[in-house]
Scaffold this motif. Sequence first.
Motif, PDB file in Angstrom:
ATOM      1  N   UNK A  44       0.870  -1.169   0.000  1.00 21.45           N
ATOM      2  CA  UNK A  44       0.000   0.000   0.000  1.00 21.45           C
ATOM      3  C   UNK A  44       0.904   1.215   0.000  1.00 21.45           C
ATOM      4  N   UNK A  45       0.624   2.155  -0.904  1.00 20.14           N
ATOM      5  CA  UNK A  45       1.468   3.343  -1.019  1.00 20.14           C
ATOM      6  C   UNK A  45       0.617   4.593  -0.859  1.00 20.14           C
ATOM      7  N   UNK A  46       1.221   5.607  -0.300  1.00 15.53           N
ATOM      8  CA  UNK A  46       0.575   6.899  -0.131  1.00 15.53           C
ATOM      9  C   UNK A  46       1.604   7.892   0.377  1.00 15.53           C
ATOM     10  N   UNK A  47       1.175   9.118   0.549  1.00 16.60           N
ATOM     11  CA  UNK A  47       2.090  10.130   1.065  1.00 16.60           C
ATOM     12  C   UNK A  47       2.768  10.903  -0.042  1.00 16.60           C
ATOM     13  N   UNK A  48       3.922  11.470   0.297  1.00 17.51           N
ATOM     14  CA  UNK A  48       4.564  12.399  -0.627  1.00 17.51           C
ATOM     15  C   UNK A  48       5.078  11.737  -1.906  1.00 17.51           C
ATOM     16  N   UNK A  49       5.541  10.490  -1.857  1.00 20.82           N
ATOM     17  CA  UNK A  49       6.094   9.883  -3.074  1.00 20.82           C
ATOM     18  C   UNK A  49       5.065   9.817  -4.205  1.00 20.82           C
ATOM     19  N   UNK A  50       3.918   9.155  -4.026  1.00 20.76           N
ATOM     20  CA  UNK A  50       2.967   9.126  -5.144  1.00 20.76           C
ATOM     21  C   UNK A  50       2.359  10.492  -5.452  1.00 20.76           C
ATOM     22  N   UNK A  51       2.197  11.332  -4.438  1.00 24.58           N
ATOM     23  CA  UNK A  51       1.668  12.677  -4.683  1.00 24.58           C
ATOM     24  C   UNK A  51       2.635  13.493  -5.530  1.00 24.58           C
ATOM     25  N   UNK A  52       3.931  13.456  -5.178  1.00 22.56           N
ATOM     26  CA  UNK A  52       4.933  14.205  -5.940  1.00 22.56           C
ATOM     27  C   UNK A  52       5.053  13.671  -7.368  1.00 22.56           C
ATOM     28  N   UNK A  53       5.088  12.354  -7.511  1.00 23.14           N
ATOM     29  CA  UNK A  53       5.282  11.760  -8.830  1.00 23.14           C
ATOM     30  C   UNK A  53       4.101  12.028  -9.760  1.00 23.14           C
ATOM     31  N   UNK A  54       2.884  11.917  -9.255  1.00 21.25           N
ATOM     32  CA  UNK A  54       1.699  12.013 -10.111  1.00 21.25           C
ATOM     33  C   UNK A  54       1.050  13.384 -10.133  1.00 21.25           C
ATOM     34  N   UNK A  55       1.324  14.209  -9.125  1.00 23.64           N
ATOM     35  CA  UNK A  55       0.648  15.494  -9.028  1.00 23.64           C
ATOM     36  C   UNK A  55      -0.780  15.375  -8.536  1.00 23.64           C
ATOM     37  N   UNK A  56      -1.142  14.230  -7.925  1.00 22.04           N
ATOM     38  CA  UNK A  56      -2.488  14.017  -7.402  1.00 22.04           C
ATOM     39  C   UNK A  56      -2.436  14.090  -5.879  1.00 22.04           C
ATOM     40  N   UNK A  57      -2.945  15.190  -5.279  1.00 26.45           N
ATOM     41  CA  UNK A  57      -2.938  15.313  -3.823  1.00 26.45           C
ATOM     42  C   UNK A  57      -3.760  14.207  -3.166  1.00 26.45           C
ATOM     43  N   UNK A  58      -3.226  13.623  -2.101  1.00 27.53           N
ATOM     44  CA  UNK A  58      -3.964  12.619  -1.331  1.00 27.53           C
ATOM     45  C   UNK A  58      -4.006  11.237  -1.964  1.00 27.53           C
ATOM     46  N   UNK A  59      -3.223  10.998  -3.008  1.00 24.89           N
ATOM     47  CA  UNK A  59      -3.261   9.700  -3.693  1.00 24.89           C
ATOM     48  C   UNK A  59      -2.773   8.578  -2.785  1.00 24.89           C
ATOM     49  N   UNK A  78      -6.534   2.513  -6.748  1.00 21.06           N
ATOM     50  CA  UNK A  78      -6.551   3.752  -5.982  1.00 21.06           C
ATOM     51  C   UNK A  78      -7.622   3.682  -4.882  1.00 21.06           C
ATOM     52  N   UNK A  79      -7.243   4.081  -3.683  1.00 18.76           N
ATOM     53  CA  UNK A  79      -8.201   4.113  -2.568  1.00 18.76           C
ATOM     54  C   UNK A  79      -8.517   5.543  -2.144  1.00 18.76           C
ATOM     55  N   UNK A  80      -7.726   6.487  -2.602  1.00 14.65           N
ATOM     56  CA  UNK A  80      -7.947   7.916  -2.346  1.00 14.65           C
ATOM     57  C   UNK A  80      -7.211   8.683  -3.437  1.00 14.65           C
ATOM     58  N   UNK A  81      -7.685   9.841  -3.792  1.00 15.05           N
ATOM     59  CA  UNK A  81      -8.781  10.627  -3.229  1.00 15.05           C
ATOM     60  C   UNK A  81     -10.140  10.132  -3.737  1.00 15.05           C
ATOM     61  N   UNK A  82     -11.167  10.602  -3.104  1.00 11.21           N
ATOM     62  CA  UNK A  82     -12.535  10.210  -3.477  1.00 11.21           C
ATOM     63  C   UNK A  82     -12.934  10.719  -4.858  1.00 11.21           C
ATOM     64  N   UNK A  83     -12.284  11.760  -5.345  1.00 14.14           N
ATOM     65  CA  UNK A  83     -12.682  12.402  -6.605  1.00 14.14           C
ATOM     66  C   UNK A  83     -12.243  11.642  -7.856  1.00 14.14           C
TER      67      UNK A  83
END
Length: 157
Positions: A44-59, A78-83
């Motif tokens: 399970x991945x989350x936090x700054x690494x996937x957010x920085x790489x993809x540009x999707x906040x809260x991924x 994907x389990x987050x964000x809800x959008x």
Amino acid sequence: MTTPQAPAPNVLGIVHIAIAVSDLPHQIGFWQQVLGFTLDGTAEVGGSLPEDETGVPGLRSRIAQLTRDGLSVELYQPTAPESRQTYRPTPADIGSWHLALRVTDLDELVRVSGEWGWRVRGRVAVVEEGPGPIGARLVYLTNADGTILEFVELPSR
């Protein structure tokens, strides 16, 4: 746009192909039991690494890495964000993609894939002229997530 004369020196190869899925355990089962891939691990991945790489906040995502014959496929749910949205392109839509797999007994593979929720998009086609291999049988399958696979059965020699 120019046509390169030699391979791009900075591109060394393909690392993996990644596919977003809605039901990771189900898709792991399909890729293992029907397509013959080996599960290398899950996380399970989350936090700054996937957010920085993809540009999707809260991924946040649950991921599985599978391999077969040197090809690495990353399935991620994907389990987050809800959008987030589900993208179901047709093969004619710009931005669509598919993975083509060389197979034997195409008809049986289509039947078994159907038990896992995959359906034929059109119908089985036969290559009658080049540039493809004459006599090859081809079919596109899709699932509820919109993923497209192509099965290619080459003619027997």
